[in-house]
Design a protein around this motif. Sequence first.
Motif, mmCIF file in Angstrom:
data_model
loop_
_atom_site.group_PDB
_atom_site.id
_atom_site.type_symbol
_atom_site.label_atom_id
_atom_site.label_comp_id
_atom_site.label_asym_id
_atom_site.label_seq_id
_atom_site.Cartn_x
_atom_site.Cartn_y
_atom_site.Cartn_z
ATOM 1 N N LEU A 93 0.886 -0.955 -0.356
ATOM 2 C CA LEU A 93 0.172 -0.223 0.118
ATOM 3 C C LEU A 93 0.751 1.291 0.107
ATOM 4 O O LEU A 93 0.253 2.548 -0.764
ATOM 5 C CB LEU A 93 -1.024 -0.190 1.113
ATOM 6 N N GLY A 94 1.594 1.277 0.775
ATOM 7 C CA GLY A 94 2.831 2.464 0.903
ATOM 8 C C GLY A 94 3.428 2.766 -0.631
ATOM 9 O O GLY A 94 3.520 4.167 -0.912
ATOM 10 N N GLY A 95 3.680 1.367 -0.739
ATOM 11 C CA GLY A 95 4.499 1.958 -2.414
ATOM 12 C C GLY A 95 3.641 2.410 -3.078
ATOM 13 O O GLY A 95 3.664 3.289 -3.898
ATOM 14 N N LEU A 96 2.230 1.837 -3.111
ATOM 15 C CA LEU A 96 1.154 2.410 -4.519
ATOM 16 C C LEU A 96 0.904 3.919 -3.930
ATOM 17 O O LEU A 96 0.631 4.876 -5.449
ATOM 18 C CB LEU A 96 0.628 1.614 -4.525
ATOM 19 N N VAL A 97 1.184 4.859 -3.128
ATOM 20 C CA VAL A 97 0.633 5.668 -2.893
ATOM 21 C C VAL A 97 1.611 6.221 -3.327
ATOM 22 O O VAL A 97 2.003 7.283 -3.594
ATOM 23 C CB VAL A 97 0.332 5.961 -1.062
ATOM 24 N N VAL A 98 3.421 5.907 -3.299
ATOM 25 C CA VAL A 98 4.372 6.585 -3.890
ATOM 26 C C VAL A 98 4.458 7.046 -5.043
ATOM 27 O O VAL A 98 4.466 8.245 -5.386
ATOM 28 C CB VAL A 98 6.000 6.014 -2.819
ATOM 29 N N PHE A 99 4.324 5.718 -5.626
ATOM 30 C CA PHE A 99 3.504 5.868 -7.416
ATOM 31 C C PHE A 99 2.940 6.401 -7.742
ATOM 32 O O PHE A 99 2.642 7.574 -8.428
ATOM 33 C CB PHE A 99 3.664 4.204 -7.240
ATOM 34 N N GLY A 100 2.000 6.259 -6.926
ATOM 35 C CA GLY A 100 0.722 7.357 -7.649
ATOM 36 C C GLY A 100 0.833 8.616 -7.404
ATOM 37 O O GLY A 100 0.461 9.642 -8.443
ATOM 38 N N VAL A 101 1.062 9.495 -6.327
ATOM 39 C CA VAL A 101 1.471 10.469 -5.987
ATOM 40 C C VAL A 101 2.791 11.310 -7.054
ATOM 41 O O VAL A 101 2.425 11.820 -7.332
ATOM 42 C CB VAL A 101 2.427 11.176 -4.229
ATOM 43 N N ALA A 102 3.924 10.156 -7.233
ATOM 44 C CA ALA A 102 4.638 10.609 -8.229
ATOM 45 C C ALA A 102 4.210 10.742 -9.153
ATOM 46 O O ALA A 102 4.426 11.808 -10.040
ATOM 47 C CB ALA A 102 5.723 9.732 -8.463
ATOM 48 N N SER A 103 3.239 10.495 -10.367
ATOM 49 C CA SER A 103 2.775 9.968 -11.510
ATOM 50 C C SER A 103 1.504 11.348 -11.478
ATOM 51 O O SER A 103 2.041 11.840 -12.715
ATOM 52 C CB SER A 103 1.672 8.677 -11.011
ATOM 53 N N ALA A 104 0.997 11.750 -10.165
ATOM 54 C CA ALA A 104 0.327 12.984 -10.208
ATOM 55 C C ALA A 104 1.020 14.397 -10.376
ATOM 56 O O ALA A 104 0.599 15.126 -11.204
ATOM 57 C CB ALA A 104 -0.823 12.781 -8.605
ATOM 58 N N ALA A 105 1.833 14.361 -9.933
ATOM 59 C CA ALA A 105 2.924 15.527 -9.750
ATOM 60 C C ALA A 105 3.480 15.918 -11.652
ATOM 61 O O ALA A 105 4.382 16.973 -11.634
ATOM 62 C CB ALA A 105 4.161 14.860 -9.036
ATOM 63 N N TYR A 106 3.959 14.987 -12.665
ATOM 64 C CA TYR A 106 4.525 14.843 -13.704
ATOM 65 C C TYR A 106 4.163 16.765 -14.381
ATOM 66 O O TYR A 106 4.695 16.961 -14.655
ATOM 67 C CB TYR A 106 3.997 14.297 -15.101
ATOM 68 N N PRO A 107 2.354 16.745 -14.274
ATOM 69 C CA PRO A 107 1.750 18.064 -14.797
ATOM 70 C C PRO A 107 1.897 18.840 -14.515
ATOM 71 O O PRO A 107 2.221 20.587 -14.535
ATOM 72 C CB PRO A 107 -0.011 18.003 -15.060
ATOM 73 N N PHE A 108 2.884 19.259 -13.656
ATOM 74 C CA PHE A 108 3.473 20.334 -12.594
ATOM 75 C C PHE A 108 4.666 20.187 -12.368
ATOM 76 O O PHE A 108 4.907 21.375 -12.007
ATOM 77 C CB PHE A 108 2.891 20.156 -11.053
ATOM 78 N N VAL A 109 5.213 19.684 -13.093
ATOM 79 C CA VAL A 109 7.115 19.661 -12.822
ATOM 80 C C VAL A 109 7.341 20.118 -14.719
ATOM 81 O O VAL A 109 6.782 19.692 -15.702
ATOM 82 C CB VAL A 109 7.810 18.537 -12.655
ATOM 83 N N VAL A 207 -4.261 3.720 -7.514
ATOM 84 C CA VAL A 207 -5.832 4.074 -6.575
ATOM 85 C C VAL A 207 -6.643 2.650 -7.108
ATOM 86 O O VAL A 207 -7.444 1.866 -5.475
ATOM 87 C CB VAL A 207 -6.467 5.155 -7.546
ATOM 88 N N VAL A 208 -6.512 2.030 -8.359
ATOM 89 C CA VAL A 208 -7.668 0.781 -8.597
ATOM 90 C C VAL A 208 -7.016 -0.343 -7.693
ATOM 91 O O VAL A 208 -7.648 -0.981 -6.641
ATOM 92 C CB VAL A 208 -7.792 0.424 -10.186
ATOM 93 N N SER A 209 -5.644 -0.333 -7.382
ATOM 94 C CA SER A 209 -4.724 -1.195 -6.790
ATOM 95 C C SER A 209 -4.615 -0.933 -5.109
ATOM 96 O O SER A 209 -5.373 -1.952 -5.343
ATOM 97 C CB SER A 209 -3.017 -1.185 -7.570
ATOM 98 N N PHE A 210 -4.691 -0.329 -5.569
ATOM 99 C CA PHE A 210 -4.744 0.355 -3.770
ATOM 100 C C PHE A 210 -6.216 -0.215 -2.785
ATOM 101 O O PHE A 210 -6.215 -1.010 -1.645
ATOM 102 C CB PHE A 210 -4.647 2.249 -3.509
#
Length: 448
Positions: A93-109, A207-210
């Motif tokens: 679950l922790g790894g999925l959260v880290v992956f999801g948050v990082a994926s959401a960061a791409y449009p902002f960098v 999110v679905v995986s989580f």
Amino acid sequence: MVLGTDRRVLALAMARMADALGNSFLIIVLPLYIASGQVAIDGIVGGRLLGFTLTEEFLIGLVLSLFGFLNSFGQPVTGRISDRVGTRKPFILGGLVVFGVASAAYPFVSSYAAILVVRAVQGLGAALTVPATIALVNDYATSDDERGGNFGVFNTFRLIGFGFGPIVAGIVVAGGFGRETVTEYVLGGLTLSGFNAAFAIAVLGAVVSFALVVWLVDEPPRAGADAADDLSISVLDPDGGIDTVFAVGIGTLFMALTIALFATLQEPINTALGQGSTLFGLQFSAVVAANVLLQVPIGNWADEYGRRPFIIAGFALLAPSVLAQGLIPLVTTPGTLVGPGLMLASRLVQGVAVAMVFAPGLAVAGDLARDGRSGTTLSVLTMAFGLGVAFGPLVSGFLFSFGLLAPFAFGAGLAVVALVLTVTQVEETLGGGSPTPEADDPPAVAQD
């Protein structure tokens, strides 16, 4: 039981499929995103690093490979920690959260350095998730004669996500099949570029995986307190030679490297065969398609007939199928269907070979994993596979300077080495393996 396997294994398989789809999206999207001009690389391209001129292709390759390297090198560490604390779900679950948050960061960098950081964080997220997931699949096997089937089901769904992700990603970015421009979506007054839509789907996959893991996966009973005391990775066998799991790991590294050789050589292969990108895409996907069809039956057969015969047959088939991919462009006439057809056939045979190695190989490691240390043991194979996929493009890009045959001849040579290692160093574990060493055995050689 669903599809002949534990429902929890199926839930993990579906979660991994959603996660793999999200990650494979980025394999296609990130190169397009960097090349589109939305990432500032003008001040970097043309610069020098260790005597080499930095190109846009190198920068793209670095972004893609960074994920694989951090993911692979992190897996033994996270697998070992999960064994020591005796729990798996928090890591997944922790790894999925880290992956999801990082994926959401791409449009902002918008800087290349920031893209590197985000991709590195995603690699660390995957390093948390993968060993714990594989360990749970192994822990759910109540006996050795169902372990191969469990891994077959798991690998099938994972490969479906990984194989179809790039196809769907291209459609999402362009807004349709066969289109070349980046589209825009209008949702209730909100305009979303094709890139941002793809990033959103990567987040959705996490999110679905989580949700699947939270709702359908439970933690098996914790092994005894002393089970995780010795978490070293055995390199040498106490009776002489190489440890069985480590030998299978070397073979897995070589196998994965041969899979990744093909992708880097799209342009020269298409030119030599006189074919377009559509046929290349079919040839590239053939390895995945063969695995999707064969992982479950081969896993079940390995539970019935043994692991070692399938691994040996797989490497024996892998060597000629990889070598053929370098020979076909040299012996066929460009512009006819003979060359593309033979290339498709050789890729399908390679897919059969990979299926014969992968699920039985994981089953070998699972058979030999002592209670409470399956994360450590199985991470040898998952790390090896990730390293092979990461190194493959770099190896093929370097060896191509010696001709189109060179990368595939090298890969075939590695397959032969893996075959020899399997024949001489890998023992049959179904019904005969002993996961617990004798008390007077010499200590294993630790790989830190």
